[in-house]
Design a protein around this motif. Structure first.
Motif, short mmCIF file in Angstrom:
data_model
loop_
_atom_site.label_atom_id
_atom_site.label_comp_id
_atom_site.label_asym_id
_atom_site.label_seq_id
_atom_site.Cartn_x
_atom_site.Cartn_y
_atom_site.Cartn_z
N ILE A 83 0.87 -1.17 0.00
CA ILE A 83 0.00 0.00 0.00
C ILE A 83 0.91 1.22 0.00
O ILE A 83 1.79 1.35 0.85
CB ILE A 83 -0.91 0.01 1.24
N HIS A 84 0.72 2.10 -0.97
CA HIS A 84 1.54 3.31 -1.05
C HIS A 84 0.80 4.41 -0.29
O HIS A 84 -0.23 4.90 -0.73
CB HIS A 84 1.80 3.68 -2.50
N LEU A 85 1.33 4.72 0.87
CA LEU A 85 0.67 5.66 1.78
C LEU A 85 0.77 7.08 1.24
O LEU A 85 1.84 7.53 0.85
CB LEU A 85 1.32 5.56 3.16
N ARG A 86 -0.37 7.75 1.23
CA ARG A 86 -0.42 9.15 0.79
C ARG A 86 -1.05 9.98 1.90
O ARG A 86 -2.28 10.04 2.02
CB ARG A 86 -1.25 9.27 -0.49
N PRO A 87 -0.23 10.59 2.74
CA PRO A 87 -0.76 11.38 3.86
C PRO A 87 -1.62 12.54 3.37
O PRO A 87 -1.36 13.13 2.33
CB PRO A 87 0.49 11.90 4.57
N VAL A 88 -2.66 12.83 4.16
CA VAL A 88 -3.54 13.96 3.90
C VAL A 88 -3.38 14.92 5.08
O VAL A 88 -3.39 14.48 6.23
CB VAL A 88 -5.01 13.48 3.80
N ARG A 89 -3.21 16.21 4.82
CA ARG A 89 -3.13 17.20 5.90
C ARG A 89 -4.46 17.91 5.98
O ARG A 89 -4.98 18.39 4.98
CB ARG A 89 -2.01 18.19 5.62
N ARG A 90 -5.02 17.96 7.20
CA ARG A 90 -6.31 18.62 7.39
C ARG A 90 -6.38 19.18 8.80
O ARG A 90 -6.19 18.45 9.76
CB ARG A 90 -7.45 17.63 7.15
N SER A 91 -6.66 20.45 8.91
CA SER A 91 -6.83 21.11 10.21
C SER A 91 -5.68 20.83 11.16
O SER A 91 -5.87 20.58 12.34
CB SER A 91 -8.15 20.68 10.86
N ARG A 117 -1.04 23.82 19.75
CA ARG A 117 -0.96 24.11 18.32
C ARG A 117 -2.26 23.75 17.60
O ARG A 117 -2.45 24.11 16.46
CB ARG A 117 0.22 23.38 17.69
N ALA A 118 -3.13 23.01 18.27
CA ALA A 118 -4.42 22.67 17.67
C ALA A 118 -5.25 23.95 17.55
O ALA A 118 -5.25 24.79 18.45
CB ALA A 118 -5.15 21.64 18.52
N SER A 119 -5.96 24.07 16.44
CA SER A 119 -6.70 25.31 16.20
C SER A 119 -7.96 25.41 17.06
O SER A 119 -8.40 26.50 17.35
CB SER A 119 -7.07 25.41 14.72
N THR A 120 -8.52 24.27 17.50
CA THR A 120 -9.77 24.32 18.25
C THR A 120 -9.99 23.01 18.99
O THR A 120 -9.39 22.01 18.66
CB THR A 120 -10.96 24.58 17.30
N THR A 121 -10.86 23.04 19.99
CA THR A 121 -11.32 21.80 20.62
C THR A 121 -12.81 21.64 20.34
O THR A 121 -13.53 21.02 21.10
CB THR A 121 -11.07 21.80 22.15
N LYS A 122 -13.24 22.21 19.21
CA LYS A 122 -14.65 22.12 18.82
C LYS A 122 -15.00 20.66 18.58
O LYS A 122 -14.36 19.96 17.80
CB LYS A 122 -14.90 22.93 17.55
N ARG A 123 -16.03 20.21 19.26
CA ARG A 123 -16.46 18.82 19.15
C ARG A 123 -17.27 18.61 17.89
O ARG A 123 -18.00 19.49 17.46
CB ARG A 123 -17.24 18.42 20.39
N PRO A 182 -17.71 3.84 6.85
CA PRO A 182 -17.80 4.83 5.79
C PRO A 182 -18.29 6.19 6.26
O PRO A 182 -17.82 7.21 5.79
CB PRO A 182 -18.81 4.22 4.81
N GLN A 183 -19.24 6.24 7.22
CA GLN A 183 -19.74 7.54 7.68
C GLN A 183 -18.63 8.32 8.36
O GLN A 183 -18.45 9.50 8.14
CB GLN A 183 -20.90 7.36 8.66
N GLY A 184 -17.85 7.65 9.20
CA GLY A 184 -16.74 8.30 9.89
C GLY A 184 -15.67 8.74 8.93
O GLY A 184 -15.08 9.80 9.07
N GLU A 185 -15.42 7.93 7.90
CA GLU A 185 -14.42 8.28 6.92
C GLU A 185 -14.78 9.60 6.24
O GLU A 185 -13.95 10.49 6.10
CB GLU A 185 -14.33 7.17 5.87
N ARG A 186 -16.05 9.75 5.87
CA ARG A 186 -16.47 11.00 5.20
C ARG A 186 -16.31 12.17 6.15
O ARG A 186 -15.86 13.24 5.76
CB ARG A 186 -17.91 10.87 4.73
N ALA A 187 -16.65 12.00 7.41
CA ALA A 187 -16.59 13.10 8.36
C ALA A 187 -15.15 13.53 8.60
O ALA A 187 -14.88 14.71 8.80
CB ALA A 187 -17.23 12.70 9.68
N HIS A 188 -14.22 12.59 8.59
CA HIS A 188 -12.84 12.94 8.91
C HIS A 188 -12.04 13.41 7.69
O HIS A 188 -11.10 14.17 7.84
CB HIS A 188 -12.13 11.73 9.53
#
Length: 192
Positions: A83-91, A117-123, A182-188
Motif C-alpha cells: 500500500i503506497h501511503l499518501r498522507p492527507v493534511r487537514r486542520s 498548536r491545535a486550532s480548536t477543541t470544537k467537538r 464509511p460515515q466516519g471516513e467521510r466526516a474525517h
C-alpha cells in the motif's frame, strides 16, 4: 498439456463468490436486488452461473458487499502489493490511510500536533462508531461532557453521534491508529 481458458475460469468462479458474500451478510436476493437495482432473477442467474456477469452488474454488487471488484472476480495479483501511503493534511492533522478497500471499516494513522498548536477543541458528531489506539504520545479525548487522557497502548471505542474531540495532551505530537466505517471516513476526510 492442454491450457485452460483463464477468462472462463475466472468468470465461472464469480457466481459462488457472489452467493457466499450474500449469505455471509444474511441478505436475501430480494434485499440485494433493492440495494443494487438488479432484479432478483438476474442475481439468482449470476449466482448459479447461468448468466455471464458484466461490469455493469458487478460494480453495484461490489459496492453492496463492500468489497473491491477484484475480490468478486478473484483477479490475480498484479504489480506491487504494498500500500503506497499518501498522507492527507487537514486542520493541522496528518491522516495516513492504511487501507484502500472501498466501504466497510477503514484504518488510518492520525498524527495530532503538540497541545496548544491545535486550532480548536470544537467537538464534532457524525454517524458511526470509532475505535482508536494510542501508538505514541498522550491523547486528550473529550466525549460529551467527559474528558479522558489516554497513553501509549490504551484504546477507546465510542459512538460518534456523541460530541467528541481528540488531540495531543502535552507538548509532544501524538499518533493513533483509528478504525471507522464509511460515515466516519467521510466526516474525517471530506474537506469543509
Amino acid at each position: 498439456m492442454a491450457m485452460g481458458n483463464p477468462e472462463k475460469d475466472v468468470l465461472e468462479g464469480v457466481g459462488p463468490r457472489l452467493r457466499a458474500l450474500r449469505q455471509a451478510r444474511s441478505t436475501t436476493l430480494a434485499d440485494l436486488a433493492a440495494e443494487t437495482g438488479l432484479t432478483a432473477s438476474t442475481l439468482s442467474r449470476l449466482e448459479t452461473g447461468k448468466l455471464r456477469p458484466t461490469l455493469e452488474q458487478l460494480l453495484p454488487l461490489a459496492r453492496a458487499h463492500g468489497v473491491p471488484l477484484d475480490d468478486l472476480v478473484a483477479a490475480p495479483l498484479t504489480g506491487d502489493p504494498r500500500i503506497h501511503l499518501r498522507p492527507v493534511r487537514r486542520s493541522g492533522l496528518t491522516i495516513v490511510p492504511l487501507t484502500r478497500r472501498p466501504g466497510g471499516v477503514q484504518a488510518y494513522k492520525v498524527v495530532y500536533p503538540p497541545a496548544g498548536r491545535a486550532s480548536t477543541t470544537k467537538r464534532q458528531t457524525h454517524e458511526g462508531y470509532e475505535w482508536f489506539y494510542v501508538l505514541t504520545g498522550t491523547i486528550r479525548f473529550i466525549l460529551g461532557e467527559d474528558e479522558y487522557v489516554l497513553t501509549e497502548g490504551e484504546a477507546a471505542e465510542f459512538d460518534t453521534r456523541l460530541p467528541h474531540w481528540l488531540g495531543s495532551a502535552d507538548h509532544r505530537a501524538a499518533e493513533v491508529l483509528t478504525l471507522f466505517g464509511p460515515q466516519g471516513e467521510r466526516a474525517h476526510l471530506t474537506p469543509r
